[in-house]
Design a protein around this motif. Structure first.
Motif, short mmCIF file in Angstrom:
data_model
loop_
_atom_site.label_atom_id
_atom_site.label_comp_id
_atom_site.label_asym_id
_atom_site.label_seq_id
_atom_site.Cartn_x
_atom_site.Cartn_y
_atom_site.Cartn_z
N TYR A 5 3.86 14.58 -8.76
CA TYR A 5 3.24 14.51 -7.45
C TYR A 5 3.92 14.19 -6.43
CZ TYR A 5 -1.25 15.70 -10.01
OH TYR A 5 -2.27 16.48 -10.85
N ARG A 6 3.96 14.55 -5.12
CA ARG A 6 4.61 14.25 -3.84
C ARG A 6 3.74 13.57 -3.25
NH1 ARG A 6 7.92 18.60 -0.80
NH2 ARG A 6 5.71 19.38 -0.56
N VAL A 7 4.09 12.46 -2.75
CA VAL A 7 3.15 11.45 -1.97
C VAL A 7 3.41 11.72 -0.42
CG1 VAL A 7 1.90 9.45 -1.58
CG2 VAL A 7 2.83 9.83 -3.71
N GLY A 8 2.40 12.12 0.38
CA GLY A 8 2.76 12.14 1.75
C GLY A 8 1.84 11.30 2.47
N ASN A 9 2.21 11.10 3.78
CA ASN A 9 1.50 10.30 4.79
C ASN A 9 0.43 11.18 5.29
OD1 ASN A 9 0.56 9.26 7.29
ND2 ASN A 9 2.35 7.77 7.34
N GLY A 10 -0.75 11.02 5.47
CA GLY A 10 -1.50 11.89 5.84
C GLY A 10 -1.70 12.04 7.47
N TYR A 11 -0.96 11.13 8.03
CA TYR A 11 -1.31 11.22 9.43
C TYR A 11 -0.03 12.24 10.24
CZ TYR A 11 -4.10 7.13 9.20
OH TYR A 11 -5.08 6.17 8.93
N ASN A 12 1.15 12.22 9.54
CA ASN A 12 2.43 12.98 9.94
C ASN A 12 2.76 13.74 8.93
OD1 ASN A 12 3.89 11.24 8.60
ND2 ASN A 12 4.74 10.18 10.52
N GLU B 93 4.72 12.89 6.66
CA GLU B 93 5.92 12.31 5.97
C GLU B 93 5.93 12.02 4.45
OE1 GLU B 93 8.64 8.42 6.92
OE2 GLU B 93 6.99 8.32 7.61
N ILE B 94 7.14 12.55 3.80
CA ILE B 94 6.81 12.12 2.39
C ILE B 94 7.29 10.78 2.17
CG2 ILE B 94 8.28 12.85 0.16
CD1 ILE B 94 6.35 15.07 1.45
#
Length: 189
Positions: A8-15, A17-18
């Motif tokens: 799973y790739r984890v991204g920042n929910g705000y922008n 960004e990975i």
């Protein structure tokens, strides 16, 4: 199956960004439990660990966010991530006892789940027909000035894979220790 892997790739929910990735590998599969090695490529995403699931995907050993930090719990009975069949409109609310194996602290975790409906989504691994779920988790981690952590998860479960292909999660709690006399009300963390 033993040896099966997924990432799973984890991204920042705000922008968007990975932030890194989390890899899962099945190490052992018995009739009543599946042990999965979990590793990350970035220390901020957590330490390497073993998670344990029922064959249906419910949790026997898994991390739960406590006051912004993942805390590993062992559940006395399976944590109800999924209550099959996952029919549109279905809901459940269950409490499960858990223990932190490092500290021995015992808590009760409440899980309120609902099947929102079906949705076809596209993720880096491809397009999937999914069942969209929403869970509200009350972590049972009340600690003096810090209120219990409330977690909201939206998950897209792909029946063809028997697991989620996407999860969005956020958590919040109140920390009275961060309040000042000038503040008329504290805001969630």
């Amino acid at each position: 199956a033993v040896g099966e892997r997924w990432v799973y790739r984890v991204g920042n929910g705000y922008n968007n960004e990975i932030r890194g990735s989390i890899q899962y590998r099945v190490d052992k599969a018995d009739a009543d439990r599946i042990a999965v090695a979990v590793t990350t490529d970035v220390p901020a995403l957590g330490r390497s660990r073993t998670e344990v699931y029922t064959p249906e995907g419910n949790w026997l050993r898994h991390a739960v966010i406590n006051h912004d930090q993942p805390v590993e719990y062992e559940f006395a009975q399976p944590y109800p991530a999924y209550v099959f069949p996952l029919d549109a409109g279905k809901s459940w609310s269950l409490r499960v006892d858990a223990v932190n194996p490092v500290t021995g602290k015992r808590v009760r975790v409440r899980v309120d789940g609902e099947v929102v409906g079906t949705e076809r989504i596209t993720v880096p691994a491809g397009a999937f027909d999914t069942i969209k779920l929403k869970r509200r988790i009350y972590a049972g981690d009340f600690d003096g000035p810090r209120s219990e952590t409330n977690i909201t998860e939206i998950e897209w479960y792909a029946p063809s894979l028997g697991r989620a292909v996407r999860t969005d999660s956020n958590s919040r709690h109140m920390d009275q220790g961060r309040c000042t006399d000038e503040m008329s009300a504290c805001t969630p963390v």
